[in-house]
Design a protein around this motif. Structure first.
Motif, PDB file in Angstrom:
ATOM      1  N   ILE A  82      11.001   4.501  -4.174  1.00  0.00           N
ATOM      2  CA  ILE A  82      11.637   4.609  -2.874  1.00  0.00           C
ATOM      3  C   ILE A  82      12.396   3.322  -2.557  1.00  0.00           C
ATOM      4  CG2 ILE A  82       9.915   6.223  -1.978  1.00  0.00           C
ATOM      5  CD1 ILE A  82       8.586   3.857  -0.550  1.00  0.00           C
ATOM      6  N   ASP A  83      13.381   3.434  -1.705  1.00  0.00           N
ATOM      7  CA  ASP A  83      14.204   2.280  -1.350  1.00  0.00           C
ATOM      8  C   ASP A  83      13.366   1.219  -0.644  1.00  0.00           C
ATOM      9  OD1 ASP A  83      16.308   3.724  -2.362  1.00  0.00           O
ATOM     10  OD2 ASP A  83      17.005   4.435  -0.399  1.00  0.00           O
ATOM     11  N   GLY A  84      13.643  -0.023  -0.985  1.00  0.00           N
ATOM     12  CA  GLY A  84      13.006  -1.143  -0.295  1.00  0.00           C
ATOM     13  C   GLY A  84      11.664  -1.577  -0.850  1.00  0.00           C
ATOM     14  N   LEU A  85      11.169  -0.915  -1.904  1.00  0.00           N
ATOM     15  CA  LEU A  85       9.866  -1.280  -2.467  1.00  0.00           C
ATOM     16  C   LEU A  85       9.997  -2.574  -3.275  1.00  0.00           C
ATOM     17  CD1 LEU A  85       6.884  -0.549  -2.929  1.00  0.00           C
ATOM     18  CD2 LEU A  85       7.606   0.698  -4.980  1.00  0.00           C
ATOM     19  N   SER A  86       9.116  -3.528  -3.015  1.00  0.00           N
ATOM     20  CA  SER A  86       9.212  -4.827  -3.687  1.00  0.00           C
ATOM     21  C   SER A  86       8.041  -5.077  -4.631  1.00  0.00           C
ATOM     22  CB  SER A  86       9.262  -5.956  -2.643  1.00  0.00           C
ATOM     23  OG  SER A  86       8.011  -6.051  -1.972  1.00  0.00           O
ATOM     24  N   PHE A  87       8.298  -5.913  -5.613  1.00  0.00           N
ATOM     25  CA  PHE A  87       7.254  -6.354  -6.540  1.00  0.00           C
ATOM     26  C   PHE A  87       6.144  -7.064  -5.767  1.00  0.00           C
ATOM     27  CE2 PHE A  87       5.375  -9.343  -9.576  1.00  0.00           C
ATOM     28  CZ  PHE A  87       5.137  -8.516 -10.664  1.00  0.00           C
ATOM     29  N   GLU A  88       6.528  -7.793  -4.725  1.00  0.00           N
ATOM     30  CA  GLU A  88       5.566  -8.507  -3.886  1.00  0.00           C
ATOM     31  C   GLU A  88       4.541  -7.554  -3.276  1.00  0.00           C
ATOM     32  OE1 GLU A  88       5.607 -11.568  -0.043  1.00  0.00           O
ATOM     33  OE2 GLU A  88       7.255 -10.155  -0.345  1.00  0.00           O
ATOM     34  N   LYS A  89       4.994  -6.412  -2.783  1.00  0.00           N
ATOM     35  CA  LYS A  89       4.081  -5.440  -2.171  1.00  0.00           C
ATOM     36  C   LYS A  89       3.121  -4.863  -3.209  1.00  0.00           C
ATOM     37  CE  LYS A  89       3.918  -1.014   0.304  1.00  0.00           C
ATOM     38  NZ  LYS A  89       3.137  -1.411   1.489  1.00  0.00           N
ATOM     39  N   VAL A  90       3.665  -4.495  -4.363  1.00  0.00           N
ATOM     40  CA  VAL A  90       2.834  -3.903  -5.408  1.00  0.00           C
ATOM     41  C   VAL A  90       1.773  -4.892  -5.868  1.00  0.00           C
ATOM     42  CG1 VAL A  90       2.832  -2.917  -7.730  1.00  0.00           C
ATOM     43  CG2 VAL A  90       4.700  -2.392  -6.153  1.00  0.00           C
ATOM     44  N   LEU A  91       2.160  -6.149  -6.034  1.00  0.00           N
ATOM     45  CA  LEU A  91       1.202  -7.170  -6.454  1.00  0.00           C
ATOM     46  C   LEU A  91       0.147  -7.399  -5.374  1.00  0.00           C
ATOM     47  CD1 LEU A  91       0.498  -9.136  -8.722  1.00  0.00           C
ATOM     48  CD2 LEU A  91       1.961 -10.840  -7.592  1.00  0.00           C
ATOM     49  N   ALA A  92       0.552  -7.327  -4.101  1.00  0.00           N
ATOM     50  CA  ALA A  92      -0.398  -7.491  -2.998  1.00  0.00           C
ATOM     51  C   ALA A  92      -1.435  -6.376  -3.015  1.00  0.00           C
ATOM     52  CB  ALA A  92       0.349  -7.501  -1.667  1.00  0.00           C
ATOM     53  N   LEU A  93      -1.013  -5.137  -3.301  1.00  0.00           N
ATOM     54  CA  LEU A  93      -1.960  -4.022  -3.377  1.00  0.00           C
ATOM     55  C   LEU A  93      -2.948  -4.234  -4.512  1.00  0.00           C
ATOM     56  CD1 LEU A  93       0.395  -0.940  -2.788  1.00  0.00           C
ATOM     57  CD2 LEU A  93      -1.066  -2.116  -1.127  1.00  0.00           C
ATOM     58  N   TYR A  94      -2.461  -4.749  -5.622  1.00  0.00           N
ATOM     59  CA  TYR A  94      -3.328  -5.048  -6.761  1.00  0.00           C
ATOM     60  C   TYR A  94      -4.381  -6.094  -6.375  1.00  0.00           C
ATOM     61  CZ  TYR A  94      -4.849  -7.348 -11.036  1.00  0.00           C
ATOM     62  OH  TYR A  94      -5.612  -7.928 -12.018  1.00  0.00           O
ATOM     63  N   HIS A  95      -3.948  -7.169  -5.719  1.00  0.00           N
ATOM     64  CA  HIS A  95      -4.880  -8.231  -5.330  1.00  0.00           C
ATOM     65  C   HIS A  95      -5.859  -7.749  -4.252  1.00  0.00           C
ATOM     66  CE1 HIS A  95      -3.338 -11.357  -7.834  1.00  0.00           C
ATOM     67  NE2 HIS A  95      -2.132 -11.357  -7.283  1.00  0.00           N
ATOM     68  N   PHE A  96      -5.391  -6.912  -3.342  1.00  0.00           N
ATOM     69  CA  PHE A  96      -6.273  -6.344  -2.323  1.00  0.00           C
ATOM     70  C   PHE A  96      -7.382  -5.544  -2.997  1.00  0.00           C
ATOM     71  CE2 PHE A  96      -7.348  -2.532   0.177  1.00  0.00           C
ATOM     72  CZ  PHE A  96      -7.938  -3.134   1.278  1.00  0.00           C
ATOM     73  N   ASP A  97      -7.013  -4.714  -3.951  1.00  0.00           N
ATOM     74  CA  ASP A  97      -8.008  -3.922  -4.678  1.00  0.00           C
ATOM     75  C   ASP A  97      -9.005  -4.811  -5.401  1.00  0.00           C
ATOM     76  OD1 ASP A  97      -7.335  -1.343  -4.046  1.00  0.00           O
ATOM     77  OD2 ASP A  97      -6.982  -0.721  -6.105  1.00  0.00           O
ATOM     78  N   ALA A  98      -8.508  -5.846  -6.067  1.00  0.00           N
ATOM     79  CA  ALA A  98      -9.389  -6.724  -6.841  1.00  0.00           C
ATOM     80  C   ALA A  98     -10.418  -7.395  -5.936  1.00  0.00           C
ATOM     81  CB  ALA A  98      -8.553  -7.772  -7.575  1.00  0.00           C
ATOM     82  N   LYS A  99      -9.979  -7.845  -4.765  1.00  0.00           N
ATOM     83  CA  LYS A  99     -10.891  -8.531  -3.845  1.00  0.00           C
ATOM     84  C   LYS A  99     -11.865  -7.556  -3.189  1.00  0.00           C
ATOM     85  CE  LYS A  99      -7.614 -12.261  -2.888  1.00  0.00           C
ATOM     86  NZ  LYS A  99      -6.752 -12.924  -1.866  1.00  0.00           N
ATOM     87  N   LEU A 100     -11.384  -6.366  -2.828  1.00  0.00           N
ATOM     88  CA  LEU A 100     -12.272  -5.364  -2.243  1.00  0.00           C
ATOM     89  C   LEU A 100     -13.312  -4.916  -3.269  1.00  0.00           C
ATOM     90  CD1 LEU A 100     -13.038  -3.597   0.146  1.00  0.00           C
ATOM     91  CD2 LEU A 100     -11.330  -1.914  -0.612  1.00  0.00           C
ATOM     92  N   THR A 101     -12.898  -4.805  -4.525  1.00  0.00           N
ATOM     93  CA  THR A 101     -13.831  -4.441  -5.592  1.00  0.00           C
ATOM     94  C   THR A 101     -14.977  -5.440  -5.680  1.00  0.00           C
ATOM     95  OG1 THR A 101     -12.198  -3.243  -6.933  1.00  0.00           O
ATOM     96  CG2 THR A 101     -14.078  -4.202  -8.108  1.00  0.00           C
ATOM     97  N   ARG A 102     -14.671  -6.727  -5.572  1.00  0.00           N
ATOM     98  CA  ARG A 102     -15.726  -7.745  -5.670  1.00  0.00           C
ATOM     99  C   ARG A 102     -16.731  -7.612  -4.527  1.00  0.00           C
ATOM    100  NH1 ARG A 102     -11.468 -10.997  -7.950  1.00  0.00           N
ATOM    101  NH2 ARG A 102     -10.801 -11.845  -5.933  1.00  0.00           N
ATOM    102  N   VAL A 103     -16.237  -7.357  -3.332  1.00  0.00           N
ATOM    103  CA  VAL A 103     -17.141  -7.194  -2.186  1.00  0.00           C
ATOM    104  C   VAL A 103     -18.024  -5.966  -2.373  1.00  0.00           C
ATOM    105  CG1 VAL A 103     -17.272  -6.766   0.297  1.00  0.00           C
ATOM    106  CG2 VAL A 103     -15.560  -8.356  -0.588  1.00  0.00           C
TER     107      VAL A 103
END
Length: 315
Positions: A82-103
């Motif tokens: 989709i228009d406007g999707l950034s690498f920054e957002k995708v990487l943020a979702l990855y890091h969010f998942d990684a941190k939530l997984t640890r908790v």
């Protein structure tokens, strides 16, 4: 040291510049450099402002894992985003998942330990003169399932024979492990199967410790076994449908059935050993992550309903 043979395997078709190797009836994708991976993402519409930094990320975060967070952003019927999707957002979702997984793994380890403890205590207190009662078919419903467990457990004991406490029992007690020792080499999956096969009186006693019924307990253990395995393999949480939900319980009317991770978190909360630690550590850690990544995440994609914090604190 020999150079790798650059030729394609036998019975395959390949030509220079191709993206696929035809192996039998199936086309297999070929290796791409980090630079080529970045170029592929850009060609599909992903906004990448710093290509060298993106390539650096892909050196440590597998392209295949990262691309899993892109599926929901594809245009209908097209292989682009989709228009406007950034690498920054995708990487943020990855890091969010990684941190939530640890908790959540921290919380699930507590659930697993308390479940093993209550399982072993229920059997040993019911049969105080029979420390090997878990190896006696009289406490189980289905004898075929019980025999399968025994075979599995014998293998597990052999595989773990060098662990100090197992080795001690092999050398001093003919390899016999009392139930409170045996649970230490059992997995959550083992406990799930054993609980399902226990006779009703033992199921009800264990379920009562969690203020629920045996039907619900079976469902909660099954769901959290699946969730633990999912998280242990670092599988995606964000925008992931688990395809199952823990059974509802009249004693816990706050439970949700969104099909997302929030349902599993609610069940973890009901089985967590310490209400104080749940409220003072686990829930605040989840809230901190939600706040940190609020710019990038949509709470509906993880099943978090309105008033989610109060729901978790009310457990």
């Amino acid at each position: 040291m020999h150079d790798k043979d650059p030729r394609p395997p036998p019975n395959s078709a390949y030509h220079a510049g191709a993206e696929f190797l035809i192996q039998g009836d199936y086309p297999l994708k070929l290796h791409k450099s980090y630079t080529d991976q970045v170029a592929l993402l850009k060609s599909r519409g992903l906004i990448i402002l710093d290509e060298s930094q993106a390539a650096k990320v892909l050196e440590t975060v597998n392209y295949y894992r990262l691309s899993g967070y892109l599926h929901e952003f594809k245009k209908d019927g097209e292989d682009c985003y989709i228009d406007g999707l950034s690498f920054e957002k995708v990487l943020a979702l990855y890091h969010f998942d990684a941190k939530l997984t640890r908790v959540l793994m921290y919380a699930l380890e507590d659930v697993e330990e308390s479940l093993k403890t209550r399982f072993s205590y229920e059997l040993s207190s019911s049969y105080p003169l029979e420390p090997l009662i878990y190896l006696d078919g009289k406490v189980y419903r289905n004898q075929s399932e019980f025999l399968r467990f025994k075979a599995m457990f014998d293998k597990s004991k052999k595989d773990n024979s060098q662990l100090p406490f197992v080795k001690h029992h092999i050398e001093n007690y003919n390899g016999d492990l009392p139930v409170w020792v045996a649970v230490e080499i059992m997995t959550m999956g083992n406990i799930h199967k054993l609980y399902n096969n226990l006779k009703g009186c033992h199921q009800k006693a264990i379920a009562k410790a969690y203020n629920t019924g045996s039907v619900q307990m079976k469902s909660w253990i099954e769901n959290l076994t699946y969730t633990r395995n999912h998280l242990a393999h670092y599988m995606r949480i964000y925008d992931y449908s688990f395809g199952r939900t823990p059974a509802l319980c009249a004693k816990h009317p706050q439970m949700t059935q969104t099909g997302r991770i929030f349902d599993q978190i609610m069940a973890i909360g009901y089985m967590f050993s310490s209400q104080e630690e749940w409220k003072d550590y686990v829930v605040p850690e989840i809230k901190k992550l939600i706040n940190e990544y609020s710019e990038y995440i949509d709470l509906e994609d993880i099943g978090f309903v309105e008033g989610w914090e109060n729901l978790l604190l009310s457990i």
